[in-house]
Scaffold this active site. Structure first.
Site, PDB file in Angstrom:
ATOM      1  N   SER A  42      -5.951   2.739   4.621  1.00 11.63           N
ATOM      2  CA  SER A  42      -5.555   2.065   3.824  1.00 11.63           C
ATOM      3  C   SER A  42      -6.762   1.372   2.718  1.00 11.63           C
ATOM      4  CB  SER A  42      -4.400   1.155   3.863  1.00 11.63           C
ATOM      5  OG  SER A  42      -3.618   0.970   3.158  1.00 11.63           O
ATOM      6  N   LYS A  65       0.387   3.854  -3.038  1.00 18.06           N
ATOM      7  CA  LYS A  65      -1.294   4.394  -2.631  1.00 18.06           C
ATOM      8  C   LYS A  65      -0.541   6.133  -2.861  1.00 18.06           C
ATOM      9  CE  LYS A  65      -4.583   1.366  -0.473  1.00 18.06           C
ATOM     10  NZ  LYS A  65      -3.658  -0.075  -0.273  1.00 18.06           N
ATOM     11  N   SER A 112       1.154  -0.852  -0.142  1.00 18.80           N
ATOM     12  CA  SER A 112       0.275  -0.002  -0.409  1.00 18.80           C
ATOM     13  C   SER A 112       0.740   1.372  -0.206  1.00 18.80           C
ATOM     14  CB  SER A 112      -0.972  -0.313   1.255  1.00 18.80           C
ATOM     15  OG  SER A 112      -2.109  -1.260   0.628  1.00 18.80           O
TER      16      SER A 112
END
Length: 416
Positions: free
Chosen positions: A160, A104, A101
């Protein structure tokens, strides 16, 4: 022994000792477990300097510099000055690894300027929540419910939430368009180790990044006021599912443990974001930014092998401590390169959402320009947002509010 000869030998001995102190290995014998650690299987990029393409730990200690922390187990890591771009030390910085993640950060840096204003609302459909990977982290977005862009970004940064990512991607023009825009933006930032397959960082074949690239994403993102706000938020209220006419909220907490703390991990003094990640394939990944005494450092840690609880945060905190103590006492081993547009002078900016008409494109360009200008005002930290809290650390609230010394790092947008 003649006095002159004795003096010369003494000087030569001191010089040899000095050379050993600033050797690439880092002023200390390598940990014996180094030989057991996985190693890059192929050549690494040299973007940012030749030393960054070399295998193993790269550091040049000067007089008075502390040695690196012991027992670093991450496959790859980097410590850099966020403002001047100097890489203070690195370990397999360009090793292409699954990012989880932390990818991101690239998603937000690409998409966030185009989805404005933050108060923009969107009704979520069932199709927008399809295709989310099994076992994904979720914030709790529900179909047939309305959310603001602000809500969704809080879900991305704090929890997340892959569900929030997919909805924002659909708002941007769809997942394929978002992935393509992220790849273009990575190339604009000279993050050439990165291959984007999914916008949320969920494990996918051939999806990779590197500690170096993730650090570039964080550095670029932190120049945007909204990005800084979301990355530094500790807690916030998130809309729940609508029940009749009533809609309650629930609290979400940032999963970045250097902000919120946890058992065995204290909030890190001066922390201002940015993003953590985990998948079974990637292991734990983390990029953080912190400030002390006028120095702003970025650190990225990828996939520690240590079985210690919260090893990724503890190793990141140790590297930050080292970086603050070593700042000004080490010779940089490389640099964080600026975006291509800052080098060539060409005007490149965030792609408008797919399918936008000319008026929308003008509005998006103006909004992105405003965000970039706001980002040029300095690294921002820990503002409370709706339902959020101002992060208080042991030394009290901290505020970093000064200019980045390299305004060209803010992507230049074409006049429309």
């Amino acid at each position: 022994m003649p006095a002159l000869k004795k003096t010369v030998l003494t000087v030569l001995s001191a010089a040899l000792l000095s050379v050993s102190v600033v050797s690439p290995a880092g002023a200390a014998d390598k940990d014996k477990t180094d030989d057991k650690q996985p190693k890059p299987t192929g050549p690494m990029s040299t973007v940012g300097g030749k030393r960054l393409g070399q295998e193993g730990t790269q550091v040049e200690l000067g007089p008075g510099a502390p040695v690196l922390p012991k027992d670093l187990s991450a496959r790859s890591w980097i410590v850099a000055d966020a403002e001047n771009g100097q890489v203070l030390a690195a370990h397999n910085a360009h090793w292409r690894l699954p990012p989880a993640s932390t990818l991101k950060m690239l998603f937000a840096d690409t998409v966030l300027p185009a989805l404005q204003p933050k108060s923009l609302t969107h009704m979520v459909t069932e199709d927008e929540l399809a295709g989310i990977g099994e076992g994904s982290s979720l914030v709790g977005v529900k179909e047939d419910n309305t959310y603001t862009v602000h809500d969704l970004w809080l879900g991305v940064f704090l929890r997340s939430g892959n569900d929030a990512v997919h909805v924002l991607s659909e708002m941007y023009g769809g997942v394929p368009a978002t992935v393509a825009a992220m790849q273009r933006h990575a190339e604009e930032l000279q993050a050439l180790d990165t291959r984007v397959v999914s916008p949320d960082g969920y494990d996918a074949p051939n999806q990779v990044s590197s500690a170096y690239d993730l650090t570039l994403f964080a550095r670029s993102g932190m120049q945007k006021a909204d990005f800084r706000e979301y990355a530094a938020t500790a807690t916030a209220k998130f809309p729940g599912a609508k029940k009749g006419k009533k809609r309650e909220t629930f609290e979400i907490q940032n999963t970045n443990r250097l902000i919120t703390g946890d058992i065995g991990v204290d909030p890190y003094k001066g922390i201002a974001g940015v993003k953590n990640g985990y998948t079974t394939h990637a292991g734990n990944t983390f990029t953080g930014i912190a400030e002390r005494d006028g120095t702003v450092l970025l650190v990225t840690v990828m996939n520690p092998s240590s079985e210690e609880s919260h090893a990724v945060y503890k190793e990141a905190a140790g590297l930050l401590d080292w970086g603050f103590a070593a700042s000004g006492k080490v010779t940089p081993v490389g640099e964080l390169v600026p975006p291509k547009s800052a080098v060539t002078g060409t005007a490149k900016g965030s792609e408008p959402a797919a399918g936008a008409d000319k008026a929308d494109r003008k509005k998006q360009a103006a909004t992105a320009t405003h965000a970039a200008a706001a980002g040029g005002g300095g690294i921002w930290t820990a503002l409370s947002v709706a339902g959020g809290v101002l992060l208080l650390l042991a030394a009290g609230a901290f505020l970093v509010n000064r200019r980045w010394p390299l305004p060209d790092l803010v992507r230049r947008l074409p006049r429309r």
